[in-house]
Write a protein that holds these residues in place. Structure first.
Motif, PDB file in Angstrom:
ATOM      1  N   ASP A 420       0.552  -1.379   0.139  1.00  0.00           N
ATOM      2  CA  ASP A 420       0.354  -0.060  -0.048  1.00  0.00           C
ATOM      3  C   ASP A 420       1.103   1.479  -0.374  1.00  0.00           C
ATOM      4  O   ASP A 420       2.168   1.588   1.087  1.00  0.00           O
ATOM      5  CB  ASP A 420      -1.026  -0.080   1.287  1.00  0.00           C
ATOM      6  CG  ASP A 420      -1.673   1.197   1.359  1.00  0.00           C
ATOM      7  OD1 ASP A 420      -1.988   1.754   0.024  1.00  0.00           O
ATOM      8  OD2 ASP A 420      -2.867   1.360   2.196  1.00  0.00           O
ATOM      9  N   GLU A 421       0.724   2.268  -0.821  1.00  0.00           N
ATOM     10  CA  GLU A 421       1.971   2.886  -1.203  1.00  0.00           C
ATOM     11  C   GLU A 421       1.566   4.757  -0.299  1.00  0.00           C
ATOM     12  O   GLU A 421       0.598   4.875   0.425  1.00  0.00           O
ATOM     13  CB  GLU A 421       1.193   3.639  -2.640  1.00  0.00           C
ATOM     14  CG  GLU A 421       2.587   5.337  -2.756  1.00  0.00           C
ATOM     15  CD  GLU A 421       2.040   5.645  -4.328  1.00  0.00           C
ATOM     16  OE1 GLU A 421       1.826   6.400  -4.845  1.00  0.00           O
ATOM     17  OE2 GLU A 421       2.977   5.590  -4.748  1.00  0.00           O
ATOM     18  N   SER A 423       2.299   3.468   2.806  1.00  0.00           N
ATOM     19  CA  SER A 423       1.971   3.058   4.181  1.00  0.00           C
ATOM     20  C   SER A 423       3.097   2.283   4.966  1.00  0.00           C
ATOM     21  O   SER A 423       3.820   1.443   4.742  1.00  0.00           O
ATOM     22  CB  SER A 423       0.575   2.057   3.932  1.00  0.00           C
ATOM     23  OG  SER A 423       0.096   1.214   4.672  1.00  0.00           O
ATOM     24  N   ASN A 448      -5.413   5.844   0.715  1.00  0.00           N
ATOM     25  CA  ASN A 448      -5.593   5.728  -0.928  1.00  0.00           C
ATOM     26  C   ASN A 448      -6.491   4.630  -1.460  1.00  0.00           C
ATOM     27  O   ASN A 448      -7.541   4.114  -1.083  1.00  0.00           O
ATOM     28  CB  ASN A 448      -4.117   4.846  -0.811  1.00  0.00           C
ATOM     29  CG  ASN A 448      -3.024   4.901  -0.814  1.00  0.00           C
ATOM     30  OD1 ASN A 448      -2.808   6.059  -0.801  1.00  0.00           O
ATOM     31  ND2 ASN A 448      -1.625   4.544   0.124  1.00  0.00           N
ATOM     32  N   TYR A 450      -8.378   2.047  -5.023  1.00  0.00           N
ATOM     33  CA  TYR A 450      -7.120   1.541  -5.984  1.00  0.00           C
ATOM     34  C   TYR A 450      -8.594   1.466  -6.787  1.00  0.00           C
ATOM     35  O   TYR A 450      -9.827   1.187  -6.008  1.00  0.00           O
ATOM     36  CB  TYR A 450      -6.863   0.659  -5.864  1.00  0.00           C
ATOM     37  CG  TYR A 450      -5.383   0.757  -4.813  1.00  0.00           C
ATOM     38  CD1 TYR A 450      -4.008   1.310  -5.371  1.00  0.00           C
ATOM     39  CD2 TYR A 450      -5.145   0.832  -3.208  1.00  0.00           C
ATOM     40  CE1 TYR A 450      -2.857   1.763  -4.495  1.00  0.00           C
ATOM     41  CE2 TYR A 450      -4.201   1.363  -2.873  1.00  0.00           C
ATOM     42  CZ  TYR A 450      -3.239   1.416  -2.970  1.00  0.00           C
ATOM     43  OH  TYR A 450      -1.883   2.037  -2.638  1.00  0.00           O
ATOM     44  N   LYS A 461       0.498   1.765  -8.216  1.00  0.00           N
ATOM     45  CA  LYS A 461       0.016   3.375  -7.617  1.00  0.00           C
ATOM     46  C   LYS A 461      -1.885   3.784  -7.903  1.00  0.00           C
ATOM     47  O   LYS A 461      -2.356   3.154  -8.302  1.00  0.00           O
ATOM     48  CB  LYS A 461       0.264   4.275  -8.872  1.00  0.00           C
ATOM     49  CG  LYS A 461       0.164   5.710  -8.544  1.00  0.00           C
ATOM     50  CD  LYS A 461       1.012   5.984  -9.647  1.00  0.00           C
ATOM     51  CE  LYS A 461       1.034   8.135  -9.595  1.00  0.00           C
ATOM     52  NZ  LYS A 461       1.336   8.187  -7.704  1.00  0.00           N
ATOM     53  N   PRO A 462      -2.308   3.578  -6.674  1.00  0.00           N
ATOM     54  CA  PRO A 462      -3.712   4.199  -6.274  1.00  0.00           C
ATOM     55  C   PRO A 462      -4.172   5.576  -7.421  1.00  0.00           C
ATOM     56  O   PRO A 462      -3.499   6.503  -8.146  1.00  0.00           O
ATOM     57  CB  PRO A 462      -3.940   4.931  -5.036  1.00  0.00           C
ATOM     58  CG  PRO A 462      -2.175   5.469  -4.485  1.00  0.00           C
ATOM     59  CD  PRO A 462      -1.252   4.432  -5.474  1.00  0.00           C
ATOM     60  N   LYS A 464      -6.018   7.901  -7.254  1.00  0.00           N
ATOM     61  CA  LYS A 464      -6.490   9.176  -5.596  1.00  0.00           C
ATOM     62  C   LYS A 464      -5.835   8.792  -3.699  1.00  0.00           C
ATOM     63  O   LYS A 464      -6.310   7.777  -3.891  1.00  0.00           O
ATOM     64  CB  LYS A 464      -7.658   9.023  -5.437  1.00  0.00           C
ATOM     65  CG  LYS A 464      -8.010  10.678  -4.893  1.00  0.00           C
ATOM     66  CD  LYS A 464      -7.112  12.372  -5.823  1.00  0.00           C
ATOM     67  CE  LYS A 464      -7.466  13.381  -5.130  1.00  0.00           C
ATOM     68  NZ  LYS A 464      -7.134  14.487  -4.894  1.00  0.00           N
ATOM     69  N   THR A 465      -5.228   9.496  -3.747  1.00  0.00           N
ATOM     70  CA  THR A 465      -4.857   9.813  -2.157  1.00  0.00           C
ATOM     71  C   THR A 465      -4.957  10.971  -1.766  1.00  0.00           C
ATOM     72  O   THR A 465      -4.782  12.133  -1.940  1.00  0.00           O
ATOM     73  CB  THR A 465      -3.047   9.954  -1.570  1.00  0.00           C
ATOM     74  OG1 THR A 465      -2.566   8.943  -2.771  1.00  0.00           O
ATOM     75  CG2 THR A 465      -2.661  10.173  -0.830  1.00  0.00           C
ATOM     76  N   ASP A 467      -5.646  13.006   1.596  1.00  0.00           N
ATOM     77  CA  ASP A 467      -4.653  12.803   3.384  1.00  0.00           C
ATOM     78  C   ASP A 467      -5.452  14.665   3.929  1.00  0.00           C
ATOM     79  O   ASP A 467      -4.348  14.757   4.441  1.00  0.00           O
ATOM     80  CB  ASP A 467      -3.676  13.445   2.952  1.00  0.00           C
ATOM     81  CG  ASP A 467      -2.880  14.595   1.575  1.00  0.00           C
ATOM     82  OD1 ASP A 467      -3.834  15.060   1.047  1.00  0.00           O
ATOM     83  OD2 ASP A 467      -1.703  14.627   1.153  1.00  0.00           O
TER      84      ASP A 467
END
Length: 552
Positions: A420-421, A423, A448, A450, A461-462, A464-465, A467
């Motif tokens: 998990d990018e 994480s 994230n 996916y 790569k997700p 959308k992230t 935050d």
């Protein structure tokens, strides 16, 4: 003596006759005066009627045009000729030439006769209006003054900040300009649309590429009722009466869950009570309350088919409540397992399997029918969160190693394992109902999103992230059509974010300003997403109506 009296008597006899004739003559004179008066009165009445008719004709001419004495070219008044023209019907109709731009023969003759008149005088004489000119103007509008600074809904018409009084005509002009601004209309409906007789609009569409643009997209051209796309930016909602207003909890709310019929809502928390409410948004009547002496409730959920409620806490056992029989069954400890807590679990969409978070990376699979352990899955790290996908055929898990596992429950094997990018420790997972998307939350407040097919295919790569939150993500939930993703963190007040999934943006008006949600603990959408319920640490279940969705 007799001879003398005879004439006298004769004269006396004639005097009454004379007097009678005088009286008759007098009556005749008086009668002639009365006849004269009657005749004069008749003449006066006739003149008065004629004057009234003239006034009525003038008034009709002012209101409806020159019907009886139309103005002809080169003459100021029609005289008797107007009535002669009325006989053959040529002057009974008024031709409106405002739409025809080509001058008639009469207009050409008139221009040749009076070349000195201006164009405006000609238009007025012909009754022709310029393009865009009003057919009639109210003189009282110019006399009115309107204060646009005192009414809230009129302040948007101001051109300057300190502007106040404006005239009535200016007020109407600004209203029309504001209406045109917010309702621009369509190109084909505008007067200056470049379509001529004999040309087809289909040809223009083809030249502009309109048809090609439609064929290049795979989006639905017609959206069924109830499936309209949700707009991004601002979420339309309204606050309703608290779902548990009839019986608030004395402890934090750990679970809220809607039944499949969208009218029944369960709430559960550390006060050891399982409550059921009938949700209508107005009264939210309490139906039943059940007290569990030996289990402070950490999680409670309906089976998707609505037949049972699974209740768990920080205990070796869990409860199953049959809604039809109104009977509680205590299950556990599970055979062959030594877990001291079964507080975290997820139920599959097909209502066949319950997955519990076990010790040392184990995932415990229990049948909803027999309530017995049917199998286990093992991760490399500790298990923190679970999510079913693909109608219960697959299971997602994440935990302390920062990776997301995709399990096939038919073969009991791991299909794919990916990092998990960003994480280091996964704390929350959720999947959309159709299984196309899933979201992973971390202990650092990062979420994230996916596409599962891309993630399993090796693209880590997700899409959308998110935050927007800075504390650990404890809970996430997709609504029924996966257009909204709710993200909850229990560490801070008002730590709830709603993501518009199609645009991958966060709704800017959520959480609402000037409102306190306290510390959120859990959240759920009704089956049709018409309601959204959120439990907090104060023992309240806040209820909201989402206006985009018509069905609860």
């Amino acid at each position: 003596m007799l001879s003398q009296n005879v004439p006298t008597s004769k004269g006396n006899r004639n005097e009454p006759k004379k007097q009678n004739r005088d009286v008759e003559d007098g009556n005749d004179i008086g009668g002639s005066d009365d006849d004269a008066r009657v005749k004069r009165r008749k003449k006066e009445m006739e003149k008065k009627q004629e004057l009234e008719q003239v006034e009525m004709k003038k008034l009709e001419d002012l209101l409806f045009g020159s019907l009886y004495s139309p103005v002809t070219f080169g003459k100021q008044d029609g005289g008797d000729k107007g009535f002669e023209e009325e006989a053959d019907g040529s002057a009974l109709f008024r031709v409106d030439r405002s739409a025809a731009r080509q001058p008639t023969d009469y207009e050409v003759d008139y221009e040749d006769d009076d070349e000195q008149h201006s164009d405006e005088e000609k238009d007025k004489a012909d009754g022709v209006r310029k393009k865009g000119e009003a057919a009639w103007e109210d003189e009282e509008e110019k006399q009115l003054n309107i204060n646009i600074s005192t009414v809230n809904r009129l302040r948007k018409l101001r051109k300057k900040e300190n502007e106040g009084l404006i005239s009535g005509s200016e007020y109407i002009a600004r209203l029309r300009a504001h209406h045109a601004k917010i309702n621009p209309g369509t190109d084909w409906a505008r007067p200056n649309a470049q379509f001529t007789d004999g040309e087809s609009s289909d040809d223009d569409d083809t030249q502009d590429g309109g048809v090609d643009d439609i064929l290049r997209t795979n989006e639905d051209l017609v959206v069924k009722s109830g499936g309209a796309k949700l707009c991004s930016g601002l979420l339309e909602f309204s606050k309703l009466v608290d779902a548990n207003a009839a019986d608030p909890s004395s402890g934090p709310i750990n679970s809220v869950h809607f039944h499949q019929n969208a009218q029944l809502l369960l709430t559960a928390g550390l006060d050891r009570r399982l409550r059921f409410f009938q949700i209508d948004g107005k009264r939210n009547t309490k139906i039943q309350s059940i007290f569990l002496e030996d289990c402070p409730i950490r999680k409670a959920a309906f089976l998707p088919n609505g037949s049972q409620v699974i209740v768990s806490g920080r205990r070796k056992f869990f409860y199953s409540f049959d809604l039809e029989k109104a009977k509680f069954d205590k299950i556990g400890p599970l055979v062959g397992r030594e877990e001291k807590s079964l507080e975290q679990f997820e139920v599959s969409q097909d209502s066949n399997t319950i997955a519990f978070v076990g010790n040392e990376g184990y995932i415990l699979l229990v049948s909803t029918k027999t309530k017995e352990l049917t199998g286990t899955l093992k991760m490399n790290g500790t298990v923190r969160s679970l999510a079913f996908s693909d109608d219960g055929k697959q299971l997602l898990s994440s935990g302390g190693d920062g990776q997301v596992y995709v399990w096939d429950l038919r073969t009991m094997r791991c299909l794919y394992k990916g990092v998990d990018e960003g994480s280091t420790c996964g704390t929350s997972l959720c999947s959309s109902l159709n299984g196309a998307l899933f979201a992973s939350g971390t202990d650092r407040g990062i979420v994230n999103i996916y596409k599962k097919s891309e993630f399993v295919g090796g693209k880590r790569k997700p899409i959308k992230t998110v935050d927007n939150l800075t504390s650990k993500i404890d809970f996430m939930k997709f609504n029924h059509d996966a257009q909204i993703l709710a993200i909850v963190s229990t560490m801070n007040k008002n730590s709830v974010k709603l993501v518009h999934v199609p645009s991958l943006t966060v709704f800017s008006n959520w959480p609402p300003q000037n409102t306190t949600m306290h510390y959120p603990r859990c959240l759920d959408f009704s089956p049709g997403s018409g309601f959204m319920a959120m439990g907090n640490a104060a023992g309240k279940v806040l209820l909201y109506k989402l206006h985009h969705y018509k069905n609860a």
